[in-house]
Design a protein around this motif. Structure first.
Motif, PDB file in Angstrom:
ATOM      1  N   ASP A  12       4.891   4.457 -10.526  1.00 54.90           N
ATOM      2  CA  ASP A  12       5.701   5.406  -9.764  1.00 54.90           C
ATOM      3  C   ASP A  12       4.814   6.002  -8.680  1.00 54.90           C
ATOM      4  N   LEU A  42       4.415   8.165  -5.084  1.00 57.73           N
ATOM      5  CA  LEU A  42       4.996   9.127  -4.155  1.00 57.73           C
ATOM      6  C   LEU A  42       4.193   9.120  -2.860  1.00 57.73           C
ATOM      7  N   ARG A  56       8.366   1.725  -8.588  1.00 58.99           N
ATOM      8  CA  ARG A  56       9.263   2.726  -8.036  1.00 58.99           C
ATOM      9  C   ARG A  56       8.506   3.472  -6.941  1.00 58.99           C
ATOM     10  N   ARG A 116       8.818   6.488  -3.885  1.00 57.95           N
ATOM     11  CA  ARG A 116       9.487   7.564  -3.155  1.00 57.95           C
ATOM     12  C   ARG A 116       8.645   7.912  -1.939  1.00 57.95           C
ATOM     13  N   ALA A 126      11.920   2.300  -0.489  1.00 59.28           N
ATOM     14  CA  ALA A 126      11.568   3.588  -1.083  1.00 59.28           C
ATOM     15  C   ALA A 126      12.777   4.519  -1.101  1.00 59.28           C
ATOM     16  N   GLU A 127      12.737   5.504  -1.994  1.00 61.50           N
ATOM     17  CA  GLU A 127      13.747   6.559  -2.035  1.00 61.50           C
ATOM     18  C   GLU A 127      13.287   7.667  -1.084  1.00 61.50           C
ATOM     19  N   VAL A 165      12.779  11.237   0.506  1.00 63.20           N
ATOM     20  CA  VAL A 165      12.829  12.653   0.135  1.00 63.20           C
ATOM     21  C   VAL A 165      12.505  13.429   1.405  1.00 63.20           C
ATOM     22  N   HIS A 197       9.120  19.122  -6.064  1.00 71.05           N
ATOM     23  CA  HIS A 197       9.719  17.800  -6.274  1.00 71.05           C
ATOM     24  C   HIS A 197       8.853  16.957  -7.198  1.00 71.05           C
ATOM     25  N   ASP A 204       9.674  15.507 -11.191  1.00 68.29           N
ATOM     26  CA  ASP A 204       9.748  14.063 -11.438  1.00 68.29           C
ATOM     27  C   ASP A 204       8.374  13.478 -11.122  1.00 68.29           C
ATOM     28  N   PRO A 237       5.037  11.636 -10.285  1.00 68.06           N
ATOM     29  CA  PRO A 237       4.605  10.273  -9.961  1.00 68.06           C
ATOM     30  C   PRO A 237       3.313   9.939 -10.701  1.00 68.06           C
TER      31      PRO A 237
END
Length: 402
Positions: A6, A8, A34, A36, A52-53, A55, A96, A100, A102
């Motif tokens: 994960d 970020l 994953r 972000r 990527a998601e 934010v 953030h 969740d 990373p």
């Protein structure tokens, strides 16, 4: 199957800072991680397309003003303004990340303060991502410097930043009462999007620095540009996106190249409508936006403001650079191009359409320049690009678990 990681990303919202990371994001997503990315709304679609998601920064970061014509003192002041703006986003980034968590924070070098606060709060590793040559770690003598060393001016900047940094770190429960605490955490890895041979004094940078070279996105679908049907040599002319408000330079170059053998492709970076250049001869075309690698694959030379993204795209295609820089960071890049014999640069006092055309003709026909460009392209190919950057990011998560 390898375990999913994960990651970020924290990305400073300008083209030169976001674009090098898109291929790295795509590579990590391809590997099953994953991803972000904290970024501004205008870059969210590109980040999402890379895998990527998105934010969004909260509050949004200020738009970067034009950098054209800045003196060294004005550049330092602009850098300070960017830093003070960036730290305002720290609380939302930390919240953030804590909601969740990373496994690793991968951060653009402009966002080092919120990134290091976040990594320290969560106890996770961080990887710094540098879109240009590395100067120094933040807040050591000479760190916020382009040009001649000035320790007194550097100390003044340390003092002005110090209060903001102490407040930032203390507010988040991270010790920040000495200048040493503002530098990189022990063992933090740095990825630079330049090849080691382009980095000045590269011997100073040890194993925790990885010079991966430019990370160019692979071709995406049908090309948006095709070379001319005739055999004219192609020239790409662009002033990037942060110092491209020099309309007179564009029009001066149009006049200088109108009767030349060159086919000139101009990109305006969204600053002007192509119609602002007036009527163009058949051998010159102008676009608001264009994917430069599509043009560089056919180009014999390029003219740019010497932003590092533009320079690296040209070198990756072994295309000589004529640099017309207009602010201190670009001047440093342009000087490096000249030192390595990969093109020429023109000081602001010497820039004209006629001078640009003379420099283009000179570098495009020089066999020694072509030889050095070929060697640099081979070095870039061996530097690893997005795959090497992704390897570093994944490796730090494995080391952190050992």
């Amino acid at each position: 199957m390898p375990r999913q990681r994960d990651v970020l990303f924290l990305l400073y919202p300008t083209h030169g800072h976001v674009r090098p990371n898109l291929a790295v994001i795509a590579e990590l997503a391809r590997r099953g991680d994953r991803v972000r990315a904290v970024v501004s709304g205008r870059f969210a679609p590109e980040v999402a397309a890379a895998g990527a998601e998105p934010v969004l920064f909260d509050p949004p970061l200020a738009e970067l003003p034009s950098l054209a014509g800045l003196t060294e003192a004005e550049w330092a002041e602009a850098s300070k303004d960017v830093f003070l703006d960036v730290i305002k986003a720290t609380r939302a980034v930390v919240e953030h990340a804590e909601s969740d968590p990373p496994a690793v924070v991968a951060f653009d070098s402009a966002l080092w303060a919120p990134a290091r606060v976040t990594a320290a709060r969560l106890g996770v590793p961080a990887v710094q991502l540098v879109p240009t040559s590395i100067d120094r770690e933040p807040f050591t003598p000479g760190s916020v410097r382009i040009g001649a060393r000035d320790d007194d001016a550097e100390w003044d900047r340390l003092v002005s930043f110090g209060a903001a940094l102490v407040s930032l770190f203390d507010a988040h429960g991270v010790p920040g009462t000495s200048f040493e605490s503002f530098t990189a955490r022990p063992g933090e890895r740095t990825v630079a999007f330049v090849p080691r041979d382009f980095q000045p004094e590269s011997h100073r940078y040890g194993d925790r620095y990885t010079f991966v070279g430019p990370c160019l996105a692979p071709p995406d679908g049908t090309p948006s540009w095709r070379p001319p049907a005739d055999d004219r040599p192609v020239l790409l002319l662009s002033l990037g996106t942060t110092s491209n408000d020099r309309l007179s330079l564009f029009t001066d170059c149009v006049a200088a190249f109108a009767e030349s053998p060159w086919h000139v492709v101009i990109t305006l970076g969204g600053r002007f409508d192509p119609g602002a250049l007036g009527p163009l001869p058949p051998s010159i075309e102008a676009h608001g936006w264009l994917r430069h690698p599509e043009v560089l694959a056919h180009a014999r030379a390029s003219v740019s403001q010497a932003g590092m993204g533009s320079v690296m795209e040209s070198l990756a295609h072994a295309v000589p650079v004529v640099a017309v820089p207009s602010h201190p960071e670009a001047i440093a890049n342009a000087r490096r191009v000249g030192e390595l014999g990969l093109g020429r640069w023109l000081p602001a006092t010497e820039v004209s359409g006629v001078a640009v055309r003379a420099a283009v003709d000179a570098v495009a026909g020089d066999a020694d320049t072509a030889r050095r460009l070929s060697a640099m392209r081979a070095h870039i190919d061996l530097s690893g690009g997005a795959r090497a950057a992704a390897d570093v990011i994944q490796r730090v998560t494995e080391e952190d678990c050992e």
